[in-house]
Design an enzyme around this catalytic site. Structure first.
Site, short mmCIF file in Angstrom:
data_model
loop_
_atom_site.label_atom_id
_atom_site.label_comp_id
_atom_site.label_asym_id
_atom_site.label_seq_id
_atom_site.Cartn_x
_atom_site.Cartn_y
_atom_site.Cartn_z
N HIS A 96 0.81 -1.30 0.04
CA HIS A 96 -0.08 -0.09 -0.04
C HIS A 96 0.99 1.36 0.02
CE1 HIS A 96 -2.78 -2.84 2.19
NE2 HIS A 96 -3.66 -2.56 1.04
N GLN B 92 -18.05 -6.18 -1.82
CA GLN B 92 -17.18 -7.13 -2.57
C GLN B 92 -16.99 -8.22 -1.99
OE1 GLN B 92 -14.10 -3.82 -2.58
NE2 GLN B 92 -12.78 -5.57 -2.57
N GLN C 175 -0.38 -4.44 -8.97
CA GLN C 175 -0.52 -5.65 -9.99
C GLN C 175 -1.14 -6.86 -9.09
OE1 GLN C 175 3.05 -6.52 -12.43
NE2 GLN C 175 2.16 -8.69 -12.35
N ASP D 250 -3.31 -7.47 -7.43
CA ASP D 250 -4.76 -8.02 -8.13
C ASP D 250 -5.22 -7.61 -9.54
OD1 ASP D 250 -6.43 -8.15 -5.07
OD2 ASP D 250 -4.78 -6.49 -5.21
N SER E 101 -2.59 -7.98 3.22
CA SER E 101 -3.31 -7.72 4.63
C SER E 101 -3.79 -9.15 5.13
CB SER E 101 -4.47 -6.87 4.63
OG SER E 101 -4.17 -5.69 3.93
P1 AMP Z 1 -6.52 -3.70 -0.50
O1 AMP Z 1 -6.26 -3.06 0.46
O2 AMP Z 1 -6.16 -5.12 -0.28
O3 AMP Z 1 -7.69 -3.66 -1.39
O4 AMP Z 1 -5.56 -3.06 -1.61
C1 AMP Z 1 -5.39 -1.89 -2.04
C2 AMP Z 1 -4.50 -1.62 -3.27
O5 AMP Z 1 -3.17 -2.04 -2.96
C3 AMP Z 1 -5.07 -2.48 -4.51
O6 AMP Z 1 -4.68 -1.93 -5.61
C4 AMP Z 1 -4.01 -3.69 -4.28
O7 AMP Z 1 -3.75 -4.15 -5.64
C5 AMP Z 1 -2.63 -3.11 -3.96
N1 AMP Z 1 -1.99 -4.03 -3.21
C6 AMP Z 1 -2.06 -4.90 -2.45
N2 AMP Z 1 -1.23 -5.85 -2.06
C7 AMP Z 1 -0.11 -5.11 -2.69
C8 AMP Z 1 1.15 -5.74 -3.02
N3 AMP Z 1 1.76 -6.61 -2.44
N4 AMP Z 1 1.88 -5.19 -3.85
C9 AMP Z 1 1.58 -4.07 -4.53
N5 AMP Z 1 0.12 -3.57 -4.58
C10 AMP Z 1 -0.72 -4.14 -3.44
#
Ligand code: AMP
Length: 284
Positions: free
Chosen positions: A37, A61, A148, A150, A186
């Site tokens: 993040h 979601q 990337q 996701d 997370s």
């Molecule tokens: P989330 O809080 O998991 O919904 O993720 C928020 C954003 O952070 C999304 O665009 C995810 O793809 C990105 N994200 C989560 N984990 C990673 C990671 N290990 N590397 C790069 N981006 C991430």
């Protein structure tokens, strides 16, 4: 860093900056921050004069059987990390602010949402597309940065922006990993120490497949089998999918043509925890 709870206030702030010819860069998140993040937040600074991150665990979601209520949360820690990563505004609305009572509008995107994640989480991308559209309307970003990690989600968001004429440029930033290759997530906190070891099989399976592709393997089923064989080395693993597809549109030809960009996509359960990972590779 300012914490903003109301959509109307967020909109006013963003409009104010844009009137002053400032570019707004936006990072949507569900919180419980890690380096993945914060890397996106720092990347946002390369594009925007103003950086907004959102922290919103979006109920729509998650399917009823998924981990919405137990999704990890630590607001104080997140505020500190976002502030240190250079975020100017942390948009942290209540569910009732994002989904006003009686809301009836939902965004459904065809095709790209139907396979892989979409097959195993059929309502997931409707929730993602809907909340991202709402978040874009609240923050009015010139740029939005996604991970990337996701991969399929990034294709869904690009389609959303194109089809609904959003005036936002989508930036995709590489996956950030632990020192041993596990993609940061997370949800990694759910893993026991044994499961944490087992979880290394995802990046290992991707690496082995990449190696075979660089040796000249171009047959899709063969590439998928290489990943499955690696993953099955972990006893008790449940594989939702381990598949290869064209990176642009996730189509699945029998044989990949030389010089095409493909994506390897994995989703598995290690114990009760569902993990995803992916890699982009150009076929030889
Ligand atoms: P989330 O809080 O998991 O919904 O993720 C928020 C954003 O952070 C999304 O665009 C995810 O793809 C990105 N994200 C989560 N984990 C990673 C990671 N290990 N590397 C790069 N981006 C991430």
């Amino acid at each position: 860093m300012e914490i903003i709870r109301l959509v109307s206030e967020m909109q006013k702030i963003s409009e104010g900056h844009k009137k002053n010819n400032k570019k707004v860069a936006f990072v949507p998140t569900m919180g419980y921050f890690h380096d993945g993040h914060t890397t996106l937040m720092k990347k946002a600074r390369e594009y925007g004069d103003v950086v907004i991150a959102s922290l919103f665990v979006n109920p729509t979601q998650f399917a009823p059987n998924e981990d919405f209520t137990r999704y990890p949360r630590d607001f104080e820690r997140d505020c500190k990390m976002a502030s240190e990563a250079g975020v100017d505004y942390l948009f942290n609305p209540d569910v009732s602010e994002m989904y006003p009572q009686g809301y009836k509008t939902e965004i459904k995107i065809g095709e790209v949402t139907t396979k892989f994640e979409g097959q195993f989480r059929p309502t997931h991308f409707d929730g993602v597309a809907t909340v991202v559209a709402k978040l874009f309307n609240a923050t009015k970003p010139d740029f939005a940065i996604f991970g990337q990690k996701d991969y399929q989600q990034t294709l869904v968001i690009k389609k959303l922006v194109k089809d609904l004429l959003f005036d936002t440029r989508i930036i995709v930033s590489p996956t950030i990993r632990e020192h041993d290759g596990l993609a940061k997530s997370s949800r990694n906190i759910y893993l026991s120490s044994e499961e944490r070891e087992d979880a290394l099989v995802l990046s290992r399976a991707l690496d082995v497949a990449i190696g075979e592709i660089s040796n000249g393997v171009r047959n899709r089923i063969k590439i998928n089998a290489i990943m499955h064989n690696q993953l099955r080395k972990v006893s008790g693993i449940r594989i939702d999918y381990a598949s290869s597809a064209l990176a642009d549109d996730l189509s699945e030809p029998e044989e990949f043509m030389p010089d095409t960009k493909i994506v390897l996509l994995i989703a598995v359960y290690i114990g009760k925890t569902r993990l995803i990972d992916n890699a982009l590779v150009t076929v030889k």
